[in-house]
Design a protein around this motif. Structure first.
Motif: not given
Ligand code: PRX
Length: 644
Positions: A297-298, A374-375, A399-401, A403-404, A486, A488, A509
């Motif tokens: 998604i990124t 991503g993490e 940046t936290w986000w 796929t959904e 989420t 998370d 992850n």
């Molecule tokens: O656990 C969180 C982690 O990546 C998950 C989402 O993964 P995906 O759908 O593959 O998308 C990744 C790219 C946006 C989340 O539920 N995550 C993503 N960004 C962060 C993160 N965990 C901590 N800090 C972040 N910035």
């Protein structure tokens, strides 16, 4: 109040945030007015959390590619849309202007049409990081075909599963993909996938590596030959509803089967552009380099759609960070005068191990903003990144986000809001996070960890899970009524910033790749010698998290290096080698509750070497198994087979 599209100071952020919460319709009405719509919406938002129905910009009509390309043509047609940096340093970069992109997208959209693709058809795309990948995506969107990009690291079996689920009519691929020293034989992987797919499908092959491939003229077509057949560029543009699906992107969840996350046209467009401009503080003329793969998604949101919607110059890099040397990213930044650099903590941690000599020949003085995704980014990696790449001069946004979520939900706005290392920060305008405890009650105090939910829709919220809307309801909207869940865990600092802990469900992850434990377990269990297995993640210095597999073997004495390799192979063949366990431990049993549920919490602690406080074991059916597993974990078996 007039709502600015681009927030430029803290006060404006506060005002926008408040307005977005108090008056979301007005807020998004104004933000969405910055785009090109063929027909204006009648209602900003119509939604129902319980049935997971989110209709944004109802009756609005548009085509996202007109917003990504055409609307820049009047004044900025000669601006560079895409810079392609090939895998090989001595191969020339390509510069594609918005005008050229327009022509190439239309031309390939005509190829799709000539090959029978129409609005609503699903087109899977499996290519390396080449400009044609972005062109294929945009060409699908131009005619309303639903693209589903499949990451290049997936196995034939995973590709076949996605083709079947999406009921794909076409697959666009390349002969092979360059990744550092390696060539990934994409076409031959696709050929194997198609053996598992019984529907009629056509394949368009872009020639990149000149790898010898099997070419079956009844279904395979060369990209260049199909393009050469187009003599007249009559634009095949299809105007779509805001709610028409734009793409499907498969992602892992807690069950064995990946879900096809669907994003719709209007909402996704508005939010990716809005979050791009504000989180990164993009200004006209900036060059943006996101190192993600477009298969995730990124890459969709911040290599292709977000930057192009804003008329930015976006870099597509074909290779890997460490080849031919660990200074490759830094050379690309200097060469193309990159202003925004966006990467993953796992890449940073892997580069850290190469020492500081990698910076000797680079200036990095064009950089204005650096980002992480991503993490969770650990403090050591944060400081290394901030000091050596950002030269203590560039805001680092975490940046936290997901796929959904389609776009960034929680992050600093670069240089405007500032959080300490490893704290993601505040929600973007329109995002209403909330932490809840197990009972679903909101946690209001600072520092207490809870499950992160979002209690109001935002424009790029997941639209559905493809052909299985119930799964969307079950996964995201059932766990906590009236909220998007989420998966998370997080806590809030006393300054109102979010610290994301990571997944609290059965999703791992690994190097920023999201992998479901059940998917890996299914793959391992397919080996005839394996009776049962349990997968957990444990901390890893580079990958962030690594996989430990606890397996019960039918004939215990048969556990050899060969069997171990075969088990690994099951994972590579069924998912992809990125999901291979780092450790495989043969065990006589698994810690289970009386109802048969595996207590992964205990296995996670054992895998992390943290066995002093295993917590309450009374609910286990047989607690003696825990000691046996600990003993095995410490024994030679693991040391003999372990390989880092
Ligand atoms: O656990 C969180 C982690 O990546 C998950 C989402 O993964 P995906 O759908 O593959 O998308 C990744 C790219 C946006 C989340 O539920 N995550 C993503 N960004 C962060 C993160 N965990 C901590 N800090 C972040 N910035």
């Amino acid at each position: 109040m007039k709502i600015p599209f681009h927030i430029t100071n803290t006060e404006e952020y506060n005002r926008c945030y408040t307005e977005s919460v108090q008056n979301p319709d007005n807020f998004w009405n104004e933000i969405a007015s910055n785009f090109l719509w063929r027909n204006k919406w009648s209602t900003v938002l119509d939604y129902n959390f319980e049935s997971a129905r989110f209709n944004w910009f109802v009756n609005g009509k548009l085509n996202i590619t007109e917003n990504c390309i055409d609307r820049h043509l009047l004044t900025n047609s000669e601006d560079i849309a895409i810079i392609w940096e090939p895998n090989f340093e001595n191969e020339a970069s390509h510069f594609i202007t918005y005008r050229e992109l327009h022509q190439r997208v239309i031309k390939f959209a005509l190829v799709l049409k000539n090959n029978g693709i129409q609005k609503g058809d699903r087109v899977c795309i499996n290519m390396g990081m080449i400009p044609e990948l972005a062109i294929a995506i945009l060409a699908c969107a131009r005619i309303g075909a639903i693209h589903s990009v499949i990451f290049g690291g997936f196995s034939s079996k995973s590709i076949a599963d996605r083709l079947v689920d999406a009921d794909a009519k076409m697959i666009i691929c390349c002969d092979g993909a360059f990744r550092g020293k390696k060539i990934i034989p994409i076409k031959s992987i696709i050929d194997d996938a198609l053996k598992l797919y019984s529907k009629n499908i056509s394949v368009i092959v872009y020639q990149r590596t000149k790898t010898k491939i099997n070419f079956n003229p009844s279904i395979d077509k060369w990209w260049h030959e199909e393009m050469n057949k187009i003599n007249e560029l009559t634009d095949p543009l299809v105007i779509l509803d805001s709610d028409d699906p734009l793409f499907i992107l498969y992602t892992s969840g807690s069950t064995g089967k990946p879900k096809g996350v669907v994003h719709s046209c209007g909402g996704y467009m508005v939010y990716t552009a809005y979050s791009f401009v504000n989180a990164f503080q993009y200004h006209k003329g900036m060059v943006h380099f996101c190192t993600a793969d477009i298969g995730w998604i990124t890459g969709h949101s911040y290599i292709v759609y977000g930057p192009l919607l804003c008329g930015a110059t976006s870099i597509i890099y074909e290779g890997i960070p460490t080849w031919p040397k660990s200074d490759r990213f830094w050379k690309i930044i200097d060469k193309h005068k990159v202003n925004i650099f966006y990467t993953a903590p796992t890449a940073i941690r892997s580069l850290m191990s190469y020492g500081l000599a990698q910076f000797e020949n680079s200036k990095l003085n064009s950089l204005k903003v650096i980002g992480s995704v991503g993490e969770p980014i650990n403090e050591e990696a944060w400081h290394w990144y901030y000091d050596n790449v950002g030269k203590k001069n560039c805001p680092l946004i975490d940046t936290w986000w997901q796929t959904e979520t389609g776009g960034i939900l929680i992050s600093d706005l670069a240089g405007i809001t500032k959080s300490p290392p490893s704290i993601a920060g505040k929600p973007l305008p329109g995002i209403q996070p909330v932490l809840v405890n197990e009972d679903g009650n909101e946690i209001v105090d600072y520092g207490t960890q809870g499950k992160l939910c979002i209690k109001f829709p935002w424009p790029s919220i997941i639209f559905t899970t493809y052909r299985n809307h119930d799964r969307c309801i079950e996964t995201y909207f059932k766990p906590f009524t009236g909220k998007y869940y989420t998966g998370d865990g997080a806590y809030l600092t006393k300054y109102g910033n979010y610290r994301i802990i990571g997944r609290v469900d059965d999703v791992l992850n690994i190097s920023g790749h999201r992998i479901g434990t059940a998917e890996v377990e299914n793959a391992i269990n397919s080996h005839p010698e394996v009776l049962e297995s349990a997968i957990v993640g444990y901390p890893h210095p580079v990958k962030g998290e690594a996989i430990c597999a606890f397996v019960i073997i039918e004939h215990q004495s048969n556990y050899t290096q060969m069997l171990r390799n075969e088990i690994e192979n099951c994972v590579s063949m069924q998912i992809g080698s990125f999901a291979k366990p780092d450790r495989i431990l043969q065990v006589p049993g698994l810690p289970k509750t009386r109802s048969g549920k595996i207590m992964r919490r205990i296995l996670r602690k054992i895998a992390s070497g943290d066995t002093n406080n295993l917590g309450d074991l009374t609910s286990l059916l047989d607690s003696s198994i825990v000691d046996k597993i600990i003993e095995l974990n410490n024994s030679d078996q693991i040391n003999n087979f372990e390989k880092f």
